[in-house]
Design a protein around this motif. Structure first.
Motif, PDB file in Angstrom:
ATOM      1  N   UNK A   1      54.653  51.501  44.733  1.00 56.14           N
ATOM      2  CA  UNK A   1      53.906  52.639  45.456  1.00 56.14           C
ATOM      3  C   UNK A   1      53.180  53.644  44.791  1.00 56.14           C
ATOM      4  N   UNK A   2      52.965  53.538  43.361  1.00 58.46           N
ATOM      5  CA  UNK A   2      52.260  54.412  42.783  1.00 58.46           C
ATOM      6  C   UNK A   2      50.624  53.793  42.679  1.00 58.46           C
TER       7      UNK A   2
ATOM      8  N   UNK B   1      41.616  37.211  26.244  1.00 59.81           N
ATOM      9  CA  UNK B   1      41.151  37.925  27.453  1.00 59.81           C
ATOM     10  C   UNK B   1      41.812  37.602  28.744  1.00 59.81           C
ATOM     11  N   UNK B   2      42.197  36.231  28.732  1.00 60.87           N
ATOM     12  CA  UNK B   2      42.709  35.794  30.156  1.00 60.87           C
ATOM     13  C   UNK B   2      44.034  36.231  30.153  1.00 60.87           C
ATOM     14  N   UNK B   3      44.840  36.303  29.003  1.00 61.95           N
ATOM     15  CA  UNK B   3      46.344  36.687  28.750  1.00 61.95           C
ATOM     16  C   UNK B   3      46.287  38.233  29.285  1.00 61.95           C
ATOM     17  N   UNK B   4      45.305  39.111  28.764  1.00 60.05           N
ATOM     18  CA  UNK B   4      45.125  40.359  28.881  1.00 60.05           C
ATOM     19  C   UNK B   4      44.859  40.844  30.402  1.00 60.05           C
ATOM     20  N   UNK B   5      44.262  40.044  31.001  1.00 57.04           N
ATOM     21  CA  UNK B   5      43.862  40.181  32.627  1.00 57.04           C
ATOM     22  C   UNK B   5      45.212  39.765  33.211  1.00 57.04           C
ATOM     23  N   UNK B   6      45.860  38.835  32.814  1.00 55.45           N
ATOM     24  CA  UNK B   6      47.307  38.627  33.510  1.00 55.45           C
ATOM     25  C   UNK B   6      48.248  39.514  33.252  1.00 55.45           C
ATOM     26  N   UNK B   7      48.173  40.021  32.090  1.00 56.21           N
ATOM     27  CA  UNK B   7      49.330  41.157  31.798  1.00 56.21           C
ATOM     28  C   UNK B   7      48.931  42.367  32.748  1.00 56.21           C
ATOM     29  N   UNK B   8      47.646  42.650  32.720  1.00 51.74           N
ATOM     30  CA  UNK B   8      47.180  43.792  33.690  1.00 51.74           C
ATOM     31  C   UNK B   8      47.585  43.605  35.017  1.00 51.74           C
ATOM     32  N   UNK B   9      47.326  42.432  35.419  1.00 50.32           N
ATOM     33  CA  UNK B   9      47.668  42.147  36.885  1.00 50.32           C
ATOM     34  C   UNK B   9      49.130  42.117  37.163  1.00 50.32           C
ATOM     35  N   UNK B  10      49.996  42.035  36.162  1.00 53.06           N
ATOM     36  CA  UNK B  10      51.500  42.119  36.279  1.00 53.06           C
ATOM     37  C   UNK B  10      51.862  43.518  36.474  1.00 53.06           C
ATOM     38  N   UNK B  11      51.147  44.230  35.663  1.00 54.67           N
ATOM     39  CA  UNK B  11      51.589  45.976  35.762  1.00 54.67           C
ATOM     40  C   UNK B  11      50.869  46.360  37.213  1.00 54.67           C
ATOM     41  N   UNK B  12      49.916  45.827  37.495  1.00 54.59           N
ATOM     42  CA  UNK B  12      49.491  46.405  38.968  1.00 54.59           C
ATOM     43  C   UNK B  12      50.418  46.053  39.956  1.00 54.59           C
ATOM     44  N   UNK B  13      50.977  44.528  39.887  1.00 55.73           N
ATOM     45  CA  UNK B  13      51.709  44.226  40.876  1.00 55.73           C
ATOM     46  C   UNK B  13      53.079  45.226  40.834  1.00 55.73           C
ATOM     47  N   UNK B  14      53.617  45.609  39.858  1.00 58.86           N
ATOM     48  CA  UNK B  14      54.794  46.409  39.800  1.00 58.86           C
ATOM     49  C   UNK B  14      54.505  47.647  40.223  1.00 58.86           C
ATOM     50  N   UNK B  15      53.286  48.342  39.910  1.00 55.28           N
ATOM     51  CA  UNK B  15      52.900  49.544  40.408  1.00 55.28           C
ATOM     52  C   UNK B  15      52.685  49.613  41.889  1.00 55.28           C
ATOM     53  N   UNK B  16      51.995  48.287  42.327  1.00 58.29           N
ATOM     54  CA  UNK B  16      51.650  48.137  43.791  1.00 58.29           C
ATOM     55  C   UNK B  16      53.030  48.340  44.669  1.00 58.29           C
ATOM     56  N   UNK B  17      54.180  47.335  44.044  1.00 58.35           N
ATOM     57  CA  UNK B  17      55.498  47.659  44.835  1.00 58.35           C
ATOM     58  C   UNK B  17      56.110  48.865  44.633  1.00 58.35           C
TER      59      UNK B  17
END
Length: 212
Positions: free
Chosen positions: A61-62, A43-59
């Motif tokens: 602009x999506x 679960x912790x790894x999944x949340x971390x992967x989700x955070x990485x995806x959000x970082x890329x999306x945030x950068x």
């Protein structure tokens, strides 16, 4: 990133946020109590992967388009809350199976996938990255995109460490409670209740925000 004092402030703020009681911590605790430390780590790894995806999306602009679109924001919140409630009902169903002597094991990959979905259906994560990370970007620090990616990676690593610490604590609690004969039944009851309560809280907060 030249400003080490600003970076230290960022790390301190991140640790304060990640160790503060919140939905992520409760989700990690519920997963660990429900399926054990291995599921908690997944679960912790999944949340971390989700955070990485959000970082890329945030950068890119999506994510900003999602956050600043009220309809999309609301839809994502409802989907995320509904998914948490569904996971909670599955845990309660497992508790009934345990009472009959059956304890189905959930594959680690399933827990990882579920956690990624939980993180990605939480638009507050996107809002956090868009609102929080830029506060620590400086003109003298170099390329803005590079700074945001570095800050996002640091946040993800610190958050992962915090989540793994919660897994250790929850695992200790799980082992302590396992000496009771009815532990498997009640661990799933508690885990299911926590997940359903989280989903219900998100839904209620959304309803109240719409009515205000």
């Amino acid at each position: 990133m030249a400003d080490l004092s600003l970076l230290a402030t960022f790390c301190l703020a991140t640790l304060t946020l990640t160790f503060s009681p919140g939905p992520s911590n409760l989700y990690i605790i519920a997963c660990t109590l429900h399926q054990g430390p291995r599921a908690g780590v997944a679960a912790a790894m999944g949340l971390a992967l989700g955070s990485i995806i959000y970082v890329v999306l945030s950068v890119s602009g999506i994510a900003a388009l999602v956050v600043f679109s009220p309809v999309m924001f609301t839809v994502l919140k409802i989907l995320g809350a509904g998914y948490l409630i569904w996971l909670g009902t599955q845990a309660l169903r497992t508790a009934k199976d345990d009472a009959k002597g059956h304890e189905p094991a959930k594959p680690t990959s399933t827990g990882l996938r579920q956690s990624i979905i939980v993180e990605l259906t939480n638009p507050k994560s996107a809002l956090f990255f868009i609102a929080f990370l830029p506060q620590f970007v400086t003109p003298a620090g170099g390329e803005v995109v590079t700074q945001l990616l570095i800050l996002g990676a640091i946040y993800t690593l610190l958050a992962l460490g915090s989540d793994l610490f919660m897994v250790i604590l929850s695992g200790q609690l799980r082992r302590w409670l396992s000496h009771h004969s009815s532990f498997h039944y009640w661990q799933n009851q508690v885990a299911g209740g926590v997940l359903i309560a989280l989903g219900g809280f998100i839904l209620m907060a959304d309803v109240l925000s719409l009515g205000s």
